[in-house]
Design a protein around this motif. Structure first.
Motif, short mmCIF file in Angstrom:
data_model
loop_
_atom_site.label_atom_id
_atom_site.label_comp_id
_atom_site.label_asym_id
_atom_site.label_seq_id
_atom_site.Cartn_x
_atom_site.Cartn_y
_atom_site.Cartn_z
N ALA A 187 0.84 -1.21 0.00
CA ALA A 187 0.00 0.00 0.00
C ALA A 187 0.87 1.25 0.00
O ALA A 187 0.61 2.20 -0.75
N VAL A 188 1.90 1.27 0.83
CA VAL A 188 2.79 2.43 0.90
C VAL A 188 3.54 2.60 -0.42
O VAL A 188 3.68 3.71 -0.92
N SER A 189 4.00 1.51 -0.99
CA SER A 189 4.68 1.57 -2.28
C SER A 189 3.74 2.14 -3.34
O SER A 189 4.14 2.99 -4.15
N GLY A 190 2.50 1.68 -3.34
CA GLY A 190 1.50 2.21 -4.29
C GLY A 190 1.25 3.69 -4.08
O GLY A 190 1.12 4.45 -5.03
N LEU A 191 1.19 4.11 -2.82
CA LEU A 191 1.00 5.53 -2.51
C LEU A 191 2.17 6.37 -3.01
O LEU A 191 1.98 7.46 -3.54
N ARG A 192 3.37 5.87 -2.82
CA ARG A 192 4.55 6.60 -3.31
C ARG A 192 4.43 6.84 -4.81
O ARG A 192 4.69 7.95 -5.30
N LYS A 193 4.04 5.82 -5.55
CA LYS A 193 3.92 5.94 -7.01
C LYS A 193 2.81 6.91 -7.40
O LYS A 193 2.98 7.74 -8.28
#
Length: 173
Positions: A69-75
């Motif tokens: 989820a955090v990786s997706g938010l970063r993108k």
């Protein structure tokens, strides 16, 4: 020119990048960001962040799901390489602070209370009116409708109601 990212929480959850809506993705991803924003003045430990979308009943895969989820938010928020130095970084024991529309509300509310306490009801009325104008609906209404019932959401509603209770008599004068 720097990208301007706005986090709107005092309504159904919305993120704008240079004034344009950002699609945040699935519920868990939106919930992770909202929880981080609700705790914008503190580092959020991973254990608390994991509990947030699952309400104290996380699956075994919760840590990996949270990292995704955090990786997706970063993108979504900053692109693959980050935008203008902005970032959502991990540091022990969790994630760092962010700024939201909640901060101007709190500032206006505090200034309005001080003005009222200082015998300036006209100034207090204007400040409290501006604070209440930031609310465009129930805070994080879409996440509430999805079943999330964090104590922080109740606290936001209590702050709004307390501000309204202080403001209402000032307008009746």
């Amino acid at each position: 020119m720097a990208t301007v990212i706005e986090f709107r929480m005092l309504e159904p959850f919305e993120v704008l990048s240079d004034g344009q809506p950002v699609q945040l993705g699935p519920l868990k991803q939106r919930a992770v960001l909202a929880y981080l924003l609700l705790h914008a003045d503190e580092v959020v430990p991973i254990s608390r962040l994991i509990d947030a979308p699952w309400e104290d009943d996380p699956p075994i895969s919760a840590r990996q799901s949270m990292q995704n989820a955090v990786s997706g938010l970063r993108k979504v928020l900053f692109g693959a390489t980050g935008a203008d130095g902005a970032s959502l970084t991990t540091r022990p024991p969790g994630y760092p602070p962010c700024r939201t529309d909640l901060h101007p509300f709190q500032d206006l509310r505090t200034r309005g209370d001080r003005a009222l306490g200082g015998g300036r009801p006209g100034g207090a009325s204007g400040l409290l009116h501006r604070a209440l104008a930031l609310w465009r609906g129930p805070a994080l209404a879409d996440l509430r409708e999805a079943g999330l019932q964090w104590p922080e959401l109740q606290l936001l509603e209590e702050w709004r109601l307390a501000t309204l209770e202080t403001f209402s008599p000032l307008t009746a004068r």
